[in-house]
Design an enzyme around this catalytic site. Structure first.
Site, PDB file in Angstrom:
ATOM      1  N   HIS A   1       0.830  -1.210   0.000  1.00 16.45           N
ATOM      2  CA  HIS A   1       0.000   0.000   0.000  1.00 16.45           C
ATOM      3  C   HIS A   1       0.864   1.260   0.000  1.00 16.45           C
ATOM      4  CE1 HIS A   1      -3.676   2.327   1.015  1.00 16.45           C
ATOM      5  NE2 HIS A   1      -2.814   3.104   1.664  1.00 16.45           N
ATOM      6  N   GLU A   2       1.817   1.294   0.894  1.00 16.72           N
ATOM      7  CA  GLU A   2       2.658   2.499   1.008  1.00 16.72           C
ATOM      8  C   GLU A   2       3.601   2.635  -0.186  1.00 16.72           C
ATOM      9  OE1 GLU A   2       1.836   4.647   3.063  1.00 16.72           O
ATOM     10  OE2 GLU A   2       0.509   3.380   4.255  1.00 16.72           O
TER      11      GLU A   2
ATOM     12  N   HIS B   1       1.846   4.644  -2.822  1.00 17.22           N
ATOM     13  CA  HIS B   1       1.971   6.087  -2.596  1.00 17.22           C
ATOM     14  C   HIS B   1       3.375   6.581  -2.961  1.00 17.22           C
ATOM     15  CE1 HIS B   1      -1.911   6.434  -0.747  1.00 17.22           C
ATOM     16  NE2 HIS B   1      -1.607   5.706   0.320  1.00 17.22           N
TER      17      HIS B   1
END
Length: 452
Positions: free
Chosen positions: A21-22, A25
């Site tokens: 997920h990170e 980003h």
């Protein structure tokens, strides 16, 4: 040992999902030219860190293992007065609204991509599945009323092919949420070993929210076909003393027909210390044998045992596809699961589905341990589903989540100006309150499941 296994499975699953997920980003932020100051796995105080790359980004592990974050150069969080002018253009809020949307949406998108890849890999590898063959339905059930008598193989539902038992359950769950009708194509045995295809119309509008929270297939009268009641290994006990032999086919007990091996096991377990007369077939000849099951305690219940193995494993098939088909099926499964999750959330908000369905880290850890013990295929499927749930959760329009920021930027596109700081602060507090409430509900549900 089981506890350690569960904790390890949970940490690996959660760590993988957080990092993916990170990284979503992080990669898109770098692609958009935004300076990334820190990439953290975990929240709170940093316990370990190293700096790498041209920007000397800090890669860190923080003390609280639930979650993670990417910290970018952001004027809302730090004083940029002393920042090198060359870096000011790399500050987050100075990017166009479309770049900010891309950076924020990249986290959930990364979770969806991970799910697609995991499903695709599993489809290419091959997934062992019970064949979608039905057990004989009880007379009082809806399945019996519409014609299920046992032995039918479901080949399609509403025109869509059914590839296995979990596929059957998945399609019926989606239709049950919509309270619509399932038209099931079933393959039945015809005369002289032939096969014929019939259609069974199964209305699903009678299912309540409570039914959907439990095993709704059993509520409908649909259950997985089991092998006939053919005895396996005979051990020292009532069965051996009575003269039962391996290979005996049990037809009825005390005049009650035995439809399969599971029915025989259930009947014997429910008859501790009671005399039973078994009618069966051995080498083409009928026989009748009387016996009394031993009495035994099992998890606080008194059950009957006759010390004989009864095969219960259903017929299996392996579902596998080529790369392109597997990717397409993985994308479709991810989309369907995401839409189903959004529908479930909507029905929770309207009271059609209980909030008991919200789960927290304790339940997730328990499922992680269970699936890991079953095997790698089950564990990777679990990670794919949790990855989808994480992606959906982060897309909810709740301030402090990615979806809340996407809502701000959507309003900025519509109004032509960013939301005010005052509005942002109020929304942030409200969002934090909503998030804390959801966490408390999840923790309460976890504790209730653990205790009961």
């Amino acid at each position: 040992m089981n506890l350690l296994h569960t904790i390890l499975a949970f940490v690996v699953a959660l760590g993988t999902l957080v990092v993916v997920h990170e990284l979503g980003h992080y990669w898109v932020a770098r692609l958009c030219g935004v300076k990334v100051l820190r990439f953290s796995v975990g929240m709170g105080r940093v316990v370990w860190s190293r700096r790498f790359g041209r920007d000397q980004t800090e890669w860190a592990i923080s003390i609280l293992p639930l979650g993670g974050y990417v910290k970018m150069l952001d004027a809302r969080e730090q004083d940029v007065a002393d920042i090198d002018p060359a870096d000011l253009n790399r500050e987050f809020t100075r990017q166009s609204v479309w770049r900010r949307i891309a950076i924020v949406a990249a986290g959930p998108l990364a979770n969806f991509i991970l799910a697609i890849l995991l499903f695709a890999g599993l489809y290419m590898h091959g997934i062992p599945e019970p064949v979608a063959r039905l057990r004989a339905a009880e007379p009082q059930t809806l399945a019996y009323q519409v014609g299920v008598r046992g032995g039918e193989t479901i080949t399609a539902i509403n025109g869509e092919a059914v590839h296995g038992w979990s596929d059957l359950r998945w399609k019926l769950m989606q239709l049950a949420l919509e309270k619509t009708t399932a038209r099931m194509d079933v393959e039945r045995a015809g005369p002289a070993g032939s096969k014929r295809i019939d259609t069974i119309v199964l209305p699903l509008d009678s299912l309540s929210a409570k039914d959907l929270e439990s095993d709704f297939l059993t509520r409908l009268g649909l259950s997985l076909a089991r092998p006939p009641a053919i005895l396996g290994k005979i051990m020292d006990g009532p069965a051996q003393r009575a003269g039962l032999q391996s290979g005996d086919l049990i037809l009825d007990v005390n005049g009650v027909a035995v439809k399969d091996g599971l029915a025989l096991v259930e009947l014997i377990r429910a008859s501790p210390g009671k005399q039973l007369e078994l009618h069966g077939v051995r080498a083409g000849q009928d026989f009748r044998i009387a016996l009394v099951p031993d009495t035994q305690e099992d998890n606080g219940k008194t059950i009957g045992r006759i010390k004989v193995e009864v095969p219960l494993a259903p017929e299996m098939t392996v579902i596998s596809d080529g790369p392109l088909t597997a990717i397409a099926k993985g994308a479709q499964r991810t989309w369907d699961t995401s839409m189903l999750t959004f529908k479930m959330i909507g029905k929770m908000l309207t009271g059609q589905v209980s909030w008991k369905n919200i789960t927290g880290p304790i339940t997730i850890a328990d499922y992680a341990g269970q699936t890991a013990r079953i095997g790698l295929v089950s564990y990777l499927s679990f990670i794919a589903f949790i990855s989808i749930s994480l992606g959906v959760m982060n897309l909810l329009p709740i301030p402090v989540l990615d979806g809340g920021h996407l809502l701000y930027y959507s309003l900025e596109i519509l109004t032509g100006r960013p939301v005010s700081e005052r509005f942002g602060e109020i929304a942030q507090r409200a969002g934090l309150g909503i998030l804390m409430t959801l966490m408390l509900v999840a923790a309460f549900n976890d504790i209730v499941r653990l205790m009961f």
